[in-house]
Design a protein around this motif. Structure first.
Motif, PDB file in Angstrom:
ATOM      1  N   ARG A  46     -29.785  78.911  24.477  1.00  0.00           N
ATOM      2  CA  ARG A  46     -28.434  79.268  24.046  1.00  0.00           C
ATOM      3  C   ARG A  46     -28.405  80.662  23.443  1.00  0.00           C
ATOM      4  NH1 ARG A  46     -26.764  73.476  22.225  1.00  0.00           N
ATOM      5  NH2 ARG A  46     -26.150  72.727  24.264  1.00  0.00           N
ATOM      6  N   ALA A  47     -29.418  81.012  22.659  1.00  0.00           N
ATOM      7  CA  ALA A  47     -29.477  82.337  22.038  1.00  0.00           C
ATOM      8  C   ALA A  47     -29.640  83.421  23.096  1.00  0.00           C
ATOM      9  CB  ALA A  47     -30.626  82.395  21.034  1.00  0.00           C
ATOM     10  N   ALA A  48     -30.352  83.113  24.182  1.00  0.00           N
ATOM     11  CA  ALA A  48     -30.559  84.082  25.258  1.00  0.00           C
ATOM     12  C   ALA A  48     -29.350  84.175  26.182  1.00  0.00           C
ATOM     13  CB  ALA A  48     -31.803  83.697  26.058  1.00  0.00           C
ATOM     14  N   GLY A  49     -28.370  83.310  25.993  1.00  0.00           N
ATOM     15  CA  GLY A  49     -27.173  83.336  26.832  1.00  0.00           C
ATOM     16  C   GLY A  49     -27.337  82.626  28.156  1.00  0.00           C
ATOM     17  N   ALA A  96     -36.395  67.186  17.297  1.00  0.00           N
ATOM     18  CA  ALA A  96     -36.937  68.451  16.786  1.00  0.00           C
ATOM     19  C   ALA A  96     -37.648  69.219  17.895  1.00  0.00           C
ATOM     20  CB  ALA A  96     -37.884  68.191  15.627  1.00  0.00           C
ATOM     21  N   ILE A  97     -38.406  68.499  18.704  1.00  0.00           N
ATOM     22  CA  ILE A  97     -39.130  69.148  19.799  1.00  0.00           C
ATOM     23  C   ILE A  97     -38.173  69.677  20.857  1.00  0.00           C
ATOM     24  CG2 ILE A  97     -40.707  68.692  21.729  1.00  0.00           C
ATOM     25  CD1 ILE A  97     -42.177  66.762  19.773  1.00  0.00           C
ATOM     26  N   SER A  98     -37.125  68.925  21.150  1.00  0.00           N
ATOM     27  CA  SER A  98     -36.197  69.341  22.206  1.00  0.00           C
ATOM     28  C   SER A  98     -35.217  70.417  21.765  1.00  0.00           C
ATOM     29  CB  SER A  98     -35.430  68.130  22.742  1.00  0.00           C
ATOM     30  OG  SER A  98     -34.627  67.570  21.730  1.00  0.00           O
ATOM     31  N   VAL A  99     -34.963  70.547  20.478  1.00  0.00           N
ATOM     32  CA  VAL A  99     -33.958  71.505  20.013  1.00  0.00           C
ATOM     33  C   VAL A  99     -34.452  72.946  20.097  1.00  0.00           C
ATOM     34  CG1 VAL A  99     -34.442  71.584  17.526  1.00  0.00           C
ATOM     35  CG2 VAL A  99     -32.112  71.768  18.319  1.00  0.00           C
ATOM     36  N   VAL A 100     -35.762  73.167  19.994  1.00  0.00           N
ATOM     37  CA  VAL A 100     -36.289  74.534  20.013  1.00  0.00           C
ATOM     38  C   VAL A 100     -35.983  75.242  21.335  1.00  0.00           C
ATOM     39  CG1 VAL A 100     -38.391  75.932  19.878  1.00  0.00           C
ATOM     40  CG2 VAL A 100     -38.025  74.073  18.257  1.00  0.00           C
ATOM     41  N   PRO A 101     -36.365  74.679  22.498  1.00  0.00           N
ATOM     42  CA  PRO A 101     -36.022  75.384  23.746  1.00  0.00           C
ATOM     43  C   PRO A 101     -34.515  75.434  23.992  1.00  0.00           C
ATOM     44  CG  PRO A 101     -37.164  73.321  24.224  1.00  0.00           C
ATOM     45  CD  PRO A 101     -37.197  73.514  22.750  1.00  0.00           C
ATOM     46  N   LEU A 102     -33.803  74.408  23.581  1.00  0.00           N
ATOM     47  CA  LEU A 102     -32.357  74.382  23.755  1.00  0.00           C
ATOM     48  C   LEU A 102     -31.689  75.529  23.006  1.00  0.00           C
ATOM     49  CD1 LEU A 102     -29.900  72.732  24.828  1.00  0.00           C
ATOM     50  CD2 LEU A 102     -29.906  71.584  22.622  1.00  0.00           C
ATOM     51  N   LEU A 103     -32.042  75.701  21.744  1.00  0.00           N
ATOM     52  CA  LEU A 103     -31.455  76.790  20.966  1.00  0.00           C
ATOM     53  C   LEU A 103     -31.907  78.155  21.480  1.00  0.00           C
ATOM     54  CD1 LEU A 103     -31.605  75.331  17.351  1.00  0.00           C
ATOM     55  CD2 LEU A 103     -29.612  75.564  18.831  1.00  0.00           C
ATOM     56  N   ALA A 104     -33.137  78.237  21.981  1.00  0.00           N
ATOM     57  CA  ALA A 104     -33.622  79.498  22.552  1.00  0.00           C
ATOM     58  C   ALA A 104     -32.825  79.852  23.808  1.00  0.00           C
ATOM     59  CB  ALA A 104     -35.109  79.400  22.868  1.00  0.00           C
ATOM     60  N   VAL A 162     -22.477  74.082  16.478  1.00  0.00           N
ATOM     61  CA  VAL A 162     -23.806  73.480  16.602  1.00  0.00           C
ATOM     62  C   VAL A 162     -23.596  71.976  16.626  1.00  0.00           C
ATOM     63  CG1 VAL A 162     -26.086  73.245  15.563  1.00  0.00           C
ATOM     64  CG2 VAL A 162     -24.847  75.389  15.361  1.00  0.00           C
ATOM     65  N   SER A 163     -24.085  71.338  17.683  1.00  0.00           N
ATOM     66  CA  SER A 163     -23.861  69.905  17.845  1.00  0.00           C
ATOM     67  C   SER A 163     -24.652  69.098  16.818  1.00  0.00           C
ATOM     68  CB  SER A 163     -24.259  69.475  19.265  1.00  0.00           C
ATOM     69  OG  SER A 163     -25.657  69.562  19.426  1.00  0.00           O
TER      70      SER A 163
END
Length: 136
Positions: free
Chosen positions: A95-98, A85-93, A8-9
């Motif tokens: 990444r989680a979806a591959g 905080a706002i940008s990390v939510v779609p980014l992690l989503a 995790v960066s």
């Protein structure tokens, strides 16, 4: 046993910290009203000298209640934290979806540049807080 850990960066970690700060800022006013407890800066309470992060609680509460000017006046760094905080939510989503690959660790020169940039931002924040709380 082969254990794989996900990298995790630092920006992602800061974004997650921002999400946690936003969630805490939503309940903080009710908590302080109910208990009478606060969260003073230990350095400022003991020495009268603010730390670079003074005002982050006030700024976070102001920001989650829509007072952008009040948040920036307390600690402008909260705006950068909110953007992460706002940008990390779609980014992690993603990444989680591959859909998006995990970040790769950065090398030596980039790490030194990033460290120097963070140190410079901390110094700028400290100068801002000194001006706001001590010199004014």
């Amino acid at each position: 046993m082969n254990v794989t850990t996900r990298y995790v960066s630092v920006p992602e970690r800061l974004g997650l910290l921002g999400l946690a700060a936003g969630a805490a800022a939503l309940v903080w006013p009710a908590f302080t009203s109910a208990t009478g407890l606060g969260a003073p800066c230990p350095l400022y309470a003991v020495t009268g000298v603010p730390c670079p992060f003074c005002g982050l609680t006030t700024a976070s509460v102001a920001l989650v209640h829509g007072d952008v000017a009040g948040a920036a006046a307390a600690n402008p760094g909260v705006l950068a934290l909110a953007a992460l905080a706002i940008s990390v939510v779609p980014l992690l989503a993603l990444r989680a979806a591959g859909i998006m690959a995990a970040p790769r660790p950065i090398g030596g020169a980039a790490r030194r540049w990033l460290g120097s940039s963070v140190a410079l931002l901390a110094v700028a924040s400290w100068v801002f807080q000194l001006n706001r709380l001590v010199l004014s």
